[in-house]
Design a protein around this motif. Structure first.
Motif, PDB file in Angstrom:
ATOM      1  N   ASP A  53       0.834  -1.206   0.000  1.00  0.00           N
ATOM      2  CA  ASP A  53       0.000   0.000   0.000  1.00  0.00           C
ATOM      3  C   ASP A  53       0.870   1.258   0.000  1.00  0.00           C
ATOM      4  O   ASP A  53       0.611   2.208  -0.743  1.00  0.00           O
ATOM      5  N   TRP A  54       1.912   1.265   0.835  1.00  0.00           N
ATOM      6  CA  TRP A  54       2.757   2.454   0.932  1.00  0.00           C
ATOM      7  C   TRP A  54       3.629   2.617  -0.312  1.00  0.00           C
ATOM      8  O   TRP A  54       3.802   3.732  -0.821  1.00  0.00           O
ATOM      9  N   ALA A  55       4.167   1.519  -0.833  1.00  0.00           N
ATOM     10  CA  ALA A  55       4.973   1.598  -2.054  1.00  0.00           C
ATOM     11  C   ALA A  55       4.132   2.149  -3.210  1.00  0.00           C
ATOM     12  O   ALA A  55       4.596   3.018  -3.961  1.00  0.00           O
ATOM     13  N   ASN A  56       2.906   1.666  -3.336  1.00  0.00           N
ATOM     14  CA  ASN A  56       2.008   2.170  -4.382  1.00  0.00           C
ATOM     15  C   ASN A  56       1.716   3.657  -4.199  1.00  0.00           C
ATOM     16  O   ASN A  56       1.681   4.418  -5.171  1.00  0.00           O
ATOM     17  N   THR A  57       1.502   4.066  -2.956  1.00  0.00           N
ATOM     18  CA  THR A  57       1.222   5.472  -2.650  1.00  0.00           C
ATOM     19  C   THR A  57       2.414   6.349  -3.027  1.00  0.00           C
ATOM     20  O   THR A  57       2.246   7.399  -3.657  1.00  0.00           O
ATOM     21  N   LEU A  58       3.613   5.924  -2.644  1.00  0.00           N
ATOM     22  CA  LEU A  58       4.809   6.714  -2.967  1.00  0.00           C
ATOM     23  C   LEU A  58       5.007   6.839  -4.469  1.00  0.00           C
ATOM     24  O   LEU A  58       5.326   7.927  -4.968  1.00  0.00           O
ATOM     25  N   LEU A  59       4.809   5.732  -5.189  1.00  0.00           N
ATOM     26  CA  LEU A  59       4.971   5.780  -6.641  1.00  0.00           C
ATOM     27  C   LEU A  59       3.945   6.714  -7.272  1.00  0.00           C
ATOM     28  O   LEU A  59       4.286   7.545  -8.124  1.00  0.00           O
ATOM     29  N   ALA A  60       2.707   6.631  -6.837  1.00  0.00           N
ATOM     30  CA  ALA A  60       1.641   7.485  -7.384  1.00  0.00           C
ATOM     31  C   ALA A  60       1.882   8.958  -7.075  1.00  0.00           C
ATOM     32  O   ALA A  60       1.617   9.827  -7.913  1.00  0.00           O
ATOM     33  N   ARG A  61       2.395   9.243  -5.885  1.00  0.00           N
ATOM     34  CA  ARG A  61       2.649  10.631  -5.475  1.00  0.00           C
ATOM     35  C   ARG A  61       3.990  11.167  -5.976  1.00  0.00           C
ATOM     36  O   ARG A  61       4.298  12.340  -5.772  1.00  0.00           O
ATOM     37  N   ILE A  79      15.086   2.870  -6.926  1.00  0.00           N
ATOM     38  CA  ILE A  79      16.038   2.780  -8.030  1.00  0.00           C
ATOM     39  C   ILE A  79      15.332   3.255  -9.291  1.00  0.00           C
ATOM     40  O   ILE A  79      14.134   3.021  -9.471  1.00  0.00           O
ATOM     41  N   GLU A  80      16.103   3.923 -10.150  1.00  0.00           N
ATOM     42  CA  GLU A  80      15.538   4.449 -11.396  1.00  0.00           C
ATOM     43  C   GLU A  80      16.343   3.913 -12.571  1.00  0.00           C
ATOM     44  O   GLU A  80      17.573   3.862 -12.514  1.00  0.00           O
ATOM     45  N   GLY A  81      15.637   3.486 -13.597  1.00  0.00           N
ATOM     46  CA  GLY A  81      16.290   3.087 -14.834  1.00  0.00           C
ATOM     47  C   GLY A  81      16.659   1.625 -14.959  1.00  0.00           C
ATOM     48  O   GLY A  81      16.985   1.177 -16.047  1.00  0.00           O
ATOM     49  N   SER A  85      17.038  -6.533  -7.615  1.00  0.00           N
ATOM     50  CA  SER A  85      16.636  -7.827  -7.089  1.00  0.00           C
ATOM     51  C   SER A  85      16.465  -7.704  -5.578  1.00  0.00           C
ATOM     52  O   SER A  85      17.021  -6.784  -4.954  1.00  0.00           O
ATOM     53  N   PRO A  86      15.728  -8.622  -4.973  1.00  0.00           N
ATOM     54  CA  PRO A  86      15.612  -8.598  -3.505  1.00  0.00           C
ATOM     55  C   PRO A  86      16.983  -8.632  -2.823  1.00  0.00           C
ATOM     56  O   PRO A  86      17.207  -7.928  -1.838  1.00  0.00           O
ATOM     57  N   HIS A  87      17.902  -9.421  -3.374  1.00  0.00           N
ATOM     58  CA  HIS A  87      19.246  -9.513  -2.798  1.00  0.00           C
ATOM     59  C   HIS A  87      19.967  -8.162  -2.859  1.00  0.00           C
ATOM     60  O   HIS A  87      20.641  -7.762  -1.909  1.00  0.00           O
ATOM     61  N   GLU A  88      19.817  -7.449  -3.971  1.00  0.00           N
ATOM     62  CA  GLU A  88      20.457  -6.129  -4.101  1.00  0.00           C
ATOM     63  C   GLU A  88      19.865  -5.127  -3.123  1.00  0.00           C
ATOM     64  O   GLU A  88      20.594  -4.341  -2.509  1.00  0.00           O
ATOM     65  N   VAL A  89      18.552  -5.139  -2.976  1.00  0.00           N
ATOM     66  CA  VAL A  89      17.879  -4.194  -2.081  1.00  0.00           C
ATOM     67  C   VAL A  89      18.329  -4.412  -0.640  1.00  0.00           C
ATOM     68  O   VAL A  89      18.809  -3.494   0.032  1.00  0.00           O
ATOM     69  N   ILE A 135      10.769   3.477 -12.543  1.00  0.00           N
ATOM     70  CA  ILE A 135      11.168   3.595 -11.137  1.00  0.00           C
ATOM     71  C   ILE A 135      10.660   2.379 -10.369  1.00  0.00           C
ATOM     72  O   ILE A 135       9.581   1.858 -10.647  1.00  0.00           O
ATOM     73  N   GLU A 136      11.447   1.946  -9.416  1.00  0.00           N
ATOM     74  CA  GLU A 136      11.011   0.931  -8.453  1.00  0.00           C
ATOM     75  C   GLU A 136      11.138   1.510  -7.056  1.00  0.00           C
ATOM     76  O   GLU A 136      12.166   2.122  -6.731  1.00  0.00           O
ATOM     77  N   ILE A 137      10.112   1.310  -6.251  1.00  0.00           N
ATOM     78  CA  ILE A 137      10.159   1.693  -4.841  1.00  0.00           C
ATOM     79  C   ILE A 137       9.885   0.431  -4.027  1.00  0.00           C
ATOM     80  O   ILE A 137       8.831  -0.193  -4.173  1.00  0.00           O
ATOM     81  N   TRP A 138      10.847   0.080  -3.205  1.00  0.00           N
ATOM     82  CA  TRP A 138      10.753  -1.099  -2.340  1.00  0.00           C
ATOM     83  C   TRP A 138      10.490  -0.632  -0.917  1.00  0.00           C
ATOM     84  O   TRP A 138      11.105   0.337  -0.435  1.00  0.00           O
ATOM     85  N   VAL A 139       9.598  -1.313  -0.231  1.00  0.00           N
ATOM     86  CA  VAL A 139       9.270  -1.012   1.162  1.00  0.00           C
ATOM     87  C   VAL A 139       9.280  -2.323   1.944  1.00  0.00           C
ATOM     88  O   VAL A 139       8.685  -3.304   1.512  1.00  0.00           O
ATOM     89  N   CYS A 140       9.945  -2.320   3.088  1.00  0.00           N
ATOM     90  CA  CYS A 140       9.865  -3.440   4.028  1.00  0.00           C
ATOM     91  C   CYS A 140       9.388  -2.890   5.366  1.00  0.00           C
ATOM     92  O   CYS A 140       9.873  -1.849   5.828  1.00  0.00           O
ATOM     93  N   ASN A 141       8.426  -3.577   5.955  1.00  0.00           N
ATOM     94  CA  ASN A 141       7.917  -3.230   7.289  1.00  0.00           C
ATOM     95  C   ASN A 141       8.342  -4.303   8.269  1.00  0.00           C
ATOM     96  O   ASN A 141       8.380  -5.492   7.929  1.00  0.00           O
ATOM     97  N   TYR A 142       8.643  -3.879   9.509  1.00  0.00           N
ATOM     98  CA  TYR A 142       9.184  -4.758  10.550  1.00  0.00           C
ATOM     99  C   TYR A 142       8.348  -4.648  11.820  1.00  0.00           C
ATOM    100  O   TYR A 142       7.985  -3.549  12.224  1.00  0.00           O
ATOM    101  N   ASP A 143       8.101  -5.804  12.444  1.00  0.00           N
ATOM    102  CA  ASP A 143       7.319  -5.826  13.680  1.00  0.00           C
ATOM    103  C   ASP A 143       7.945  -6.799  14.668  1.00  0.00           C
ATOM    104  O   ASP A 143       8.220  -7.937  14.289  1.00  0.00           O
TER     105      ASP A 143
END
Length: 154
Positions: A53-61, A79-81, A85-89, A135-143
């Motif tokens: 939800d947050w990644a989508n919001t950031l990309l849209a905004r 990252i742009e262009g 990969s998950p490993h790179e992030v 553009i790619e926006i990656w978000v990880c949440n932690y609990d």
């Protein structure tokens, strides 16, 4: 009858696994945690949904900022262009380990992404990516969240 049984077995074998790329993201997090003797994180579908939800919001905004007043810890990557990969992030966040001095519990540069990954009390993670316009926006949440001032991550 055998092909049908094999098909059902294959579905059952993969049903408990997190969806792609969750398995890779989780493995990358847990590899970093294992280096400092911490138990592995568990995947959380609810945290992944929140992250999506947050990644989508950031990309849209067309923004790149942390979710305000979140009850979770959060790491962001953009990252742009080119795709990441998950490993790179997770590797990018983990590379901040060199900026963290455990003895003094101080950061010499940027290390908040790393310390969130290795926060001792964190038990679960959920991540997502939003893609569009090159553009790619990656978000990880932690609990539970980490990075409390004055506390050691591990």
């Amino acid at each position: 009858m055998v092909p049908a049984l094999l098909f059902l077995f294959a579905l059952a074998a993969t049903a408990a696994e997190p969806p792609f790329p969750a398995k890779q993201i989780l493995a990358a997090h847990n590899a970093i945690r294992s280096r400092v003797g911490l138990p592995p994180l568990r995947w959380s579908d609810s945290l992944a949904k929140c992250a999506q939800d947050w990644a989508n919001t950031l990309l849209a905004r067309k923004q790149f900022s942390h979710r305000p007043n979140s009850p979770y810890g959060e790491n962001l990557f953009e990252i742009e262009g080119a795709p990441a990969s998950p490993h790179e992030v997770v590797g990018d966040w983990g590379s901040e380990a060199g900026d963290y001095d455990y003895r003094s519990n101080r950061c010499h540069g940027h290390c908040g992404h790393y310390t969130q990954i290795v926060w001792r009390n964190t038990r679960s993670v959920g991540c997502a990516v939003a893609r569009g316009r090159g553009i790619e926006i990656w978000v990880c949440n932690y609990d539970p969240p980490g990075n409390y001032i004055g506390q050691r991550p591990y």
